[in-house]
Every structure is written in structure tokens, then in C-alpha cells.
Scaffold this motif. Structure first.
Motif, PDB file in Angstrom:
ATOM      1  N   ASN A 133       0.789  -1.234   0.000  1.00 28.61           N
ATOM      2  CA  ASN A 133       0.000   0.000   0.000  1.00 28.61           C
ATOM      3  C   ASN A 133       0.820   1.283   0.000  1.00 28.61           C
ATOM      4  OD1 ASN A 133       0.938   0.112   2.626  1.00 28.61           O
ATOM      5  ND2 ASN A 133      -1.063   0.549   3.542  1.00 28.61           N
ATOM      6  N   ALA A 134       2.138   1.188  -0.103  1.00 29.80           N
ATOM      7  CA  ALA A 134       2.964   2.395   0.038  1.00 29.80           C
ATOM      8  C   ALA A 134       2.704   3.420  -1.062  1.00 29.80           C
ATOM      9  CB  ALA A 134       4.442   2.022   0.074  1.00 29.80           C
ATOM     10  N   MET A 135       2.388   2.964  -2.266  1.00 25.74           N
ATOM     11  CA  MET A 135       2.168   3.914  -3.352  1.00 25.74           C
ATOM     12  C   MET A 135       0.802   4.586  -3.282  1.00 25.74           C
ATOM     13  SD  MET A 135       4.804   4.400  -5.237  1.00 25.74           S
ATOM     14  CE  MET A 135       4.162   5.045  -6.784  1.00 25.74           C
ATOM     15  N   ARG A 136      -0.052   4.120  -2.394  1.00 17.04           N
ATOM     16  CA  ARG A 136      -1.349   4.791  -2.254  1.00 17.04           C
ATOM     17  C   ARG A 136      -1.161   6.215  -1.749  1.00 17.04           C
ATOM     18  NH1 ARG A 136      -5.628   5.204   1.447  1.00 17.04           N
ATOM     19  NH2 ARG A 136      -4.536   4.029   3.066  1.00 17.04           N
ATOM     20  N   ASN A 137      -0.190   6.403  -0.867  1.00 17.04           N
ATOM     21  CA  ASN A 137       0.084   7.754  -0.364  1.00 17.04           C
ATOM     22  C   ASN A 137       1.497   8.219  -0.708  1.00 17.04           C
ATOM     23  OD1 ASN A 137       1.612   6.243   1.374  1.00 17.04           O
ATOM     24  ND2 ASN A 137       0.552   6.903   3.252  1.00 17.04           N
ATOM     25  N   PHE A 138       2.137   7.520  -1.660  1.00 14.92           N
ATOM     26  CA  PHE A 138       3.442   7.902  -2.197  1.00 14.92           C
ATOM     27  C   PHE A 138       4.532   7.894  -1.128  1.00 14.92           C
ATOM     28  CE2 PHE A 138       0.036  10.256  -4.400  1.00 14.92           C
ATOM     29  CZ  PHE A 138       0.061   9.551  -5.602  1.00 14.92           C
ATOM     30  N   SER A 139       4.493   6.879  -0.261  1.00 16.05           N
ATOM     31  CA  SER A 139       5.468   6.789   0.830  1.00 16.05           C
ATOM     32  C   SER A 139       6.480   5.668   0.616  1.00 16.05           C
ATOM     33  CB  SER A 139       4.737   6.578   2.163  1.00 16.05           C
ATOM     34  OG  SER A 139       4.030   5.343   2.163  1.00 16.05           O
ATOM     35  N   ILE A 140       6.550   5.104  -0.568  1.00 16.16           N
ATOM     36  CA  ILE A 140       7.444   3.971  -0.808  1.00 16.16           C
ATOM     37  C   ILE A 140       8.895   4.392  -0.606  1.00 16.16           C
ATOM     38  CG2 ILE A 140       7.770   4.326  -3.295  1.00 16.16           C
ATOM     39  CD1 ILE A 140       7.349   1.231  -3.562  1.00 16.16           C
ATOM     40  N   ASN A 141       9.693   3.480  -0.040  1.00 17.11           N
ATOM     41  CA  ASN A 141      11.114   3.763   0.165  1.00 17.11           C
ATOM     42  C   ASN A 141      11.949   2.550  -0.226  1.00 17.11           C
ATOM     43  OD1 ASN A 141      11.337   1.965   2.512  1.00 17.11           O
ATOM     44  ND2 ASN A 141      10.168   3.535   3.614  1.00 17.11           N
ATOM     45  N   GLY A 142      13.252   2.705  -0.139  1.00 18.71           N
ATOM     46  CA  GLY A 142      14.161   1.688  -0.625  1.00 18.71           C
ATOM     47  C   GLY A 142      14.149   0.392   0.144  1.00 18.71           C
ATOM     48  N   SER A 143      13.528   0.361   1.315  1.00 23.68           N
ATOM     49  CA  SER A 143      13.456  -0.876   2.093  1.00 23.68           C
ATOM     50  C   SER A 143      12.210  -1.695   1.781  1.00 23.68           C
ATOM     51  CB  SER A 143      13.482  -0.550   3.591  1.00 23.68           C
ATOM     52  OG  SER A 143      12.310   0.157   3.979  1.00 23.68           O
ATOM     53  N   ASP A 144      11.363  -1.214   0.891  1.00 25.54           N
ATOM     54  CA  ASP A 144      10.112  -1.896   0.556  1.00 25.54           C
ATOM     55  C   ASP A 144      10.404  -3.247  -0.082  1.00 25.54           C
ATOM     56  OD1 ASP A 144       7.774  -2.491  -1.459  1.00 25.54           O
ATOM     57  OD2 ASP A 144       6.952  -1.061  -0.029  1.00 25.54           O
ATOM     58  N   GLY A 145       9.823  -4.308   0.463  1.00 26.67           N
ATOM     59  CA  GLY A 145      10.096  -5.652  -0.025  1.00 26.67           C
ATOM     60  C   GLY A 145       9.631  -5.891  -1.438  1.00 26.67           C
ATOM     61  N   GLU A 146       8.448  -5.387  -1.785  1.00 27.26           N
ATOM     62  CA  GLU A 146       7.952  -5.590  -3.145  1.00 27.26           C
ATOM     63  C   GLU A 146       8.716  -4.751  -4.151  1.00 27.26           C
ATOM     64  OE1 GLU A 146       6.070  -7.942  -4.210  1.00 27.26           O
ATOM     65  OE2 GLU A 146       5.862  -8.675  -2.159  1.00 27.26           O
ATOM     66  N   LEU A 147       9.204  -3.594  -3.734  1.00 30.36           N
ATOM     67  CA  LEU A 147      10.078  -2.807  -4.596  1.00 30.36           C
ATOM     68  C   LEU A 147      11.305  -3.625  -4.983  1.00 30.36           C
ATOM     69  CD1 LEU A 147      10.783   0.325  -5.529  1.00 30.36           C
ATOM     70  CD2 LEU A 147      12.380   0.133  -3.629  1.00 30.36           C
ATOM     71  N   ALA A 148      11.913  -4.259  -4.004  1.00 31.79           N
ATOM     72  CA  ALA A 148      13.091  -5.086  -4.269  1.00 31.79           C
ATOM     73  C   ALA A 148      12.746  -6.261  -5.173  1.00 31.79           C
ATOM     74  CB  ALA A 148      13.684  -5.584  -2.952  1.00 31.79           C
ATOM     75  N   ASN A 149      11.562  -6.861  -4.977  1.00 25.30           N
ATOM     76  CA  ASN A 149      11.153  -7.988  -5.817  1.00 25.30           C
ATOM     77  C   ASN A 149      10.999  -7.583  -7.279  1.00 25.30           C
ATOM     78  OD1 ASN A 149      11.081  -9.925  -3.804  1.00 25.30           O
ATOM     79  ND2 ASN A 149       8.924  -9.591  -3.323  1.00 25.30           N
ATOM     80  N   GLY A 150      10.358  -6.435  -7.509  1.00 21.89           N
ATOM     81  CA  GLY A 150      10.163  -5.984  -8.878  1.00 21.89           C
ATOM     82  C   GLY A 150      11.473  -5.649  -9.561  1.00 21.89           C
ATOM     83  N   TRP A 151      12.338  -4.949  -8.864  1.00 25.41           N
ATOM     84  CA  TRP A 151      13.669  -4.594  -9.377  1.00 25.41           C
ATOM     85  C   TRP A 151      14.451  -5.864  -9.708  1.00 25.41           C
ATOM     86  CZ3 TRP A 151      16.840  -0.340 -10.332  1.00 25.41           C
ATOM     87  CH2 TRP A 151      18.206  -0.481 -10.138  1.00 25.41           C
ATOM     88  N   ARG A 152      14.448  -6.796  -8.801  1.00 26.59           N
ATOM     89  CA  ARG A 152      15.192  -8.043  -8.987  1.00 26.59           C
ATOM     90  C   ARG A 152      14.659  -8.835 -10.175  1.00 26.59           C
ATOM     91  NH1 ARG A 152      15.595 -11.926  -3.834  1.00 26.59           N
ATOM     92  NH2 ARG A 152      13.351 -11.582  -3.905  1.00 26.59           N
ATOM     93  N   SER A 153      13.354  -8.865 -10.336  1.00 27.61           N
ATOM     94  CA  SER A 153      12.747  -9.610 -11.432  1.00 27.61           C
ATOM     95  C   SER A 153      13.130  -9.019 -12.783  1.00 27.61           C
ATOM     96  CB  SER A 153      11.227  -9.625 -11.262  1.00 27.61           C
ATOM     97  OG  SER A 153      10.598 -10.306 -12.317  1.00 27.61           O
TER      98      SER A 153
END
Length: 533
Positions: free
Chosen positions: A89-109
Motif C-alpha cells: 500500500n505504500a504507493m497509495r500515499n506515495f510513501s514507498i522507500n528503498g526498504s520496501d520488499g515488493e520494490l526489491a522484488n520488482g527490481w530483482r525480477s
């Protein structure tokens, strides 16, 4: 020199067998292994072996991109979807940061796709016997160029400046690598799609869906038209789109050429690999985690009244309040995209009222009983129900299924064509633009128009491609102030509480994952020009 490269290849591919995306990896993204563990250590001695080299790049390499990340960013971030699940839900309020687990998953994929493609592009030709059909070898390498271009197209739109890696072996001993400029990344993407158009087979998509699975010259040209549109190269985008249109390779389901089908048929399992599909992820329930599609569970309803998946949970994502009134009256896409209270779905197998035996068909319950994060509605697109023989295909141990995920389909290409003709203008009544635009609109059950404005075309793209991961990137093509105003006006809350969040300019690109920054601090430094050989 070639033998040294093979020794290095062995070093990297040995790592592949030890460390995959589904285990804890400490290596950096420059030598991150392909997620399907395809090894080029052995020579290919048959055409079938060569053709199989890219199999995993139609599914497993994309899994952690598609599983949650894609929707958490592109759909929640754009305001199309709502979720309050803490992992997405981090992008719902634009609070995503570099520790976000799904961010890392997408980047890695995405880097796994680049790494896999690089292996095939650089080494496959040297790993085949003399008996391999040259056209089959060319087509397989063309698929790798296509996949690398597609991965980079997502990387550049999501993160902006990223490193260009054409051969992972160049960085085995020194993974500290500069980022490259956005314009250089687009040059690589264009070049890769152009090479794909040279190497891939020509096809015409037919009702024999089994022959439609793989990408073609037309697929590469369609994706290249989209890239040109993003670069505002309108003449090139129009020319490329018209090559695809005039080839008659693809057709709209439910359009003039296929009137027996419908928009809703696009998202059913029996219509995998249909005539409209330009490029789709080809999921398969092979018993391995990460080979099949989780959307049926992520999007479905799961409560005491109705359960639409084989999992004990569901509805991680739901429609946003902002899209509930997106569709005009009579638009057949609405019911095939969003489930509203009272909607009837006679062909979906569900578990009703806590029963132990599933039944076919259900009526969507009242808003407060839908579940789905308290959105008062549920996502229909990609939700196909409890496993039901040839209507859904099989289901694996994680309740994942085999319905395809579109990366691009022909309706998108037609709208790109209309926009390219508009060429940055505010409106058009050009006959060719109207033909493409109206083909999409009339398929949806709406009246044809004689003039279209950019805003109308932009809204039509949102309606047509809602929940398919395009709206975030479409917003990113607008002037920042305009995109910010649109997003700031969206109700990003649930049915009980309206919430509004306004992004700033920095929110249109994602942060780099913390772990990768720690290993490669140059990710935080300014990009440098890339030298193409």
C-alpha cells in the motif's frame, strides 16, 4: 578469449544453480541469476532445445514483477486500485522507500530478465551444434532481444536512470557500475526491438491459439511503436503502428473481424493466446512456486458469503473509489473490469455462504459484504474463479492458475496509433485516427465519434487498460503539474473514508532498493553517457 568467457560463464551459471529469486541472495543485480535457472553450460543439439531456451522468460523471470509489485506500483500508484495491505500500500500515499520488499522484488525480477536475455544474446550461438536450423536460432535470440528491451522499458519508466548491462560478465569482478542516462536507455530499447523485428518470425494470429503463444516481428513492432510514443517520436510511432495494423496479424476480440467474441473473453482462460494478444506472460502450473499467475487470488472476493479462488484469502487489491464511475452507461468493459453489488456472473465457479462444495454462478453481494479492503467493489479482470476444468485450467498448491497476463494487446496499439496521429495536439478528426479509436470504442458497445480530444483519448486508454498496469505510465507521460493535479484529486480511500494524497515530482520515479545501493553506491550518483559499440 572465447574460452575465458566460457569459464566466466560457468562461474556465473554455477551461481544460478545455487541462488535464485526464491532464496536469500547476497549478490548484486549485475550478476543476479536468471530466475528460471536456464543454463548454457551444455551445447544445444536439437531445434527443440534451442526453442526452449527462452521458455522461462515468458513466465518465471517475470513472476516477482507480476505477483504484487506491478499492481502495487502501477495500479495503486496511479489511483486505479485501492489496498490497505501493508506490503503493497505504500504507493497509495506515495510513501514507498528503498526498504520496501515488493520494490526489491520488482527490481530483482526485471534484472533477472536482463541477465537471462544477455546470456542468450551473447552465448547461445556458440552453444549449438551444426544441425540447428538457423531460423530457429535467430528467432530464439530475437526473443531474448525482445525480452531485454521490455525489461528495460519498465526499468526506465519506473526508475529513470539505471545501468545499461549488455553482458553481465563484464561486471563479475567489479559490480560497482554507473547509471546511464534515460536517453541512452531508450536508445538501447529501440535497438533491441529493431533487432527483434529482424530476427523474429512473421506471424498471423489465428483461432489456433496454440500457435500464438510466442512473440513475433509484429509484437516487436507494436512495442517499438509504444516506445516511440513515450519518446514523442510521433511520426515513427505512427509508421510503426500502421505497419502492424496493415499486416492484419492481430484482431480485436469482439471487433468487426471477430464478432463472436467479446471484450470479456480476453480475460478468460480458454482465450489465452487469442488474436488480440501482442505479448502475454504464459503462466503454467508446473508444481514450482513462481510459475503460475496469482491474480485470481489477489483480485478475488474472499469472505463468508463468497470466495472466488482456491485460496483461503483474497482481495489484496480492489478497485479505487476513483474508478467506480469511470465507465459510461452501456460500456461493456465495466462489468468485465469491476464487480459491483448486484452484478451477476453465471460462469464463474465460487464457494457460497460457507458451503463446502463450490457452485457455478453468483451475484455480487452488497457493498459492505464484498470485502476487498472495504472498497465496496471487487476486481473482475483476471479473476476467473475456483478451478473449473477447461474453463480455468489447473491450479497449483498456492492457488495460482494459468490465465495469461497481458503486457500488450492490439487495442493498446490502436489507441497508440490514434495518439501518434494527434502528435501532441489537442484534438483530431483524422480518418485514420478515428478508425483506430472507434474500433476500440465500438467494441465496448459505445457510439463512434467524429472528433477526439487528447483528454478523451487519455480517458479511453484508462477505461480499456484499467488494471493492466498502463495508467501509471500514461500519467508519467503528462506534464508533471497536470499529472499531479489528476492524482491529487483522486479519492484514494475506501468506501467508508475518503482520502487524498498529492505526489510531488520526485514520486514519479521509484527509489532504488537499499540493498543494491549498499552494494553499488553509484546508483545514487548522476548518470553517465553510455558508449555503444
Amino acid at each position: 578469449m572465447k574460452m575465458n568467457k566460457f569459464l566466466y560463464t560457468y562461474k556465473v551459471l554455477t551461481l544460478v544453480l545455487i541462488c535464485t529469486v526464491f532464496t536469500s541472495c547476497s549478490e548484486d543485480f549485475t550478476d543476479r541469476p536468471p530466475e528460471d535457472q536456464i543454463s548454457l553450460d551444455n551445447y544445444y543439439t536439437s531445434n527443440a532445445q534451442v526453442e526452449s531456451a527462452t521458455n522461462g522468460m515468458y513466465s518465471r523471470t517475470w513472476f516477482q514483477f507480476n505477483n504484487k509489485f506491478f499492481y502495487a506500483v502501477a495500479e495503486v500508484g496511479s489511483g486505479n486500485m485501492y489496498t490497505n495491505s501493508s506490503d503493497v500500500n505504500a504507493m497509495r500515499n506515495f510513501s514507498i522507500n528503498g526498504s520496501d520488499g515488493e520494490l526489491a522484488n520488482g527490481w530483482r525480477s526485471l534484472w533477472a530478465n536482463v541477465g537471462q536475455a544477455n546470456s542468450i544474446i551473447n552465448f547461445l550461438s556458440d552453444r549449438v551444434s551444426g544441425d540447428i536450423d538457423p531460423e530457429i536460432l535467430d528467432n530464439t535470440i530475437g526473443e531474448a532481444y525482445f525480452m531485454r528491451a521490455t525489461a528495460y522499458f519498465y526499468l526506465v519508466r519506473l526508475w529513470g536512470d539505471v545501468p545499461i548491462i549488455e553482458n553481465n560478465l563484464d561486471f563479475v569482478d567489479n559490480p560497482i557500475i554507473n547509471k546511464n542516462r534515460i536517453e541512452d536507455i531508450y536508445q538501447l530499447i529501440e535497438s533491441d526491438y529493431q533487432k527483434a523485428t529482424e530476427l523474429l518470425y512473421d506471424k498471423v494470429r489465428t483461432a489456433n491459439y496454440s500457435t500464438n503463444k510466442r512473440v513475433s516481428k509484429g509484437s516487436a513492432k507494436a512495442m517499438l511503436a509504444k516506445v516511440y510514443l513515450y519518446e514523442k517520436k510521433y511520426t515513427e510511432a505512427r509508421q510503426m503502428a500502421e505497419q502492424v495494423i496493415n499486416s492484419n496479424e492481430f484482431k480485436l476480440l469482439g471487433g468487426d473481424q471477430l464478432p463472436a467474441k467479446s471484450f470479456g473473453d480476453l480475460f478468460t482462460y480458454p482465450n489465452n493466446d487469442n488474436e488480440e494478444s501482442i505479448f502475454a506472460l504464459e503462466w503454467i502450473t508446473d508444481g514450482n512456486y513462481g510459475s503460475a499467475n496469482n491474480c485470481n487470488t489477489q483480485f478475488g472476493i474472499s469472505n463468508a458469503l463468497v470466495t472466488t479462488s482456491n485460496a483461503s484469502y483474497g482481495g489484496v487489491f480492489a478497485p479505487s473509489q476513483d474508478v467506480l464511475d469511470l465507465y459510461e452507461a452501456g460500456d461493456v468493459r465495466r462489468k468485465s473490469t469491476i464487480m459491483l453489488p448486484g452484478d451477476e456472473y453465471p460462469n464463474i465457479k465460487v464457494l457460497l455462504d460457507g458451503a463446502t462444495t463450490p457452485a457455478v454462478g453468483f451475484t455480487v453481494p452488497a457493498a459492505e459484504d464484498i470485502g476487498g479492503q472495504g472498497a465496496g467493489a471487487a476486481i473482475k479482470k483476471y479473476c476467473i474463479g475456483i478451478v473449473n476444468g477447461d474453463q480455468t485450467g489447473s491450479v497449483d498448491a498456492w492457488a495460482m492458475m494459468e490465465n495469461n497476463t497481458y503486457i500488450m494487446r492490439y487495442a493498446d496499439l490502436l489507441l497508440i496509433h490514434a495518439e501518434a496521429i494527434m502528435a501532441g495536439g489537442g484534438s483530431t478528426s483524422d480518418a485514420a485516427a478515428l478508425a483506430s479509436f472507434n474500433a476500440v470504442r465500438t467494441r465496448a458497445g459505445l457510439a463512434a465519434v467524429t472528433n477526439i480530444t487528447f483528454d478523451e483519448l487519455f480517458t479511453e486508454r484508462r477505461r480499456e487498460l484499467c488494471f493492466e498496469g498502463d495508467y501509471w505510465f500514461d500519467l508519467g507521460r503528462l506534464p508533471r503539474a497536470q499529472a499531479i493535479a489528476i492524482m491529487g484529486a483522486q479519492n484514494r480511500g475506501n468506501m467508508f473514508t475518503a482520502e487524498y494524497f498529492t505526489p510531488d515530482e520526485s514520486d514519479f520515479y521509484l527509489p532504488y532498493p537499499d540493498n543494491d545501493v549498499a552494494k553499488n553506491p553509484l546508483l545514487l550518483e548522476p548518470p553517465v553517457p553510455y558508449t555503444f559499440e
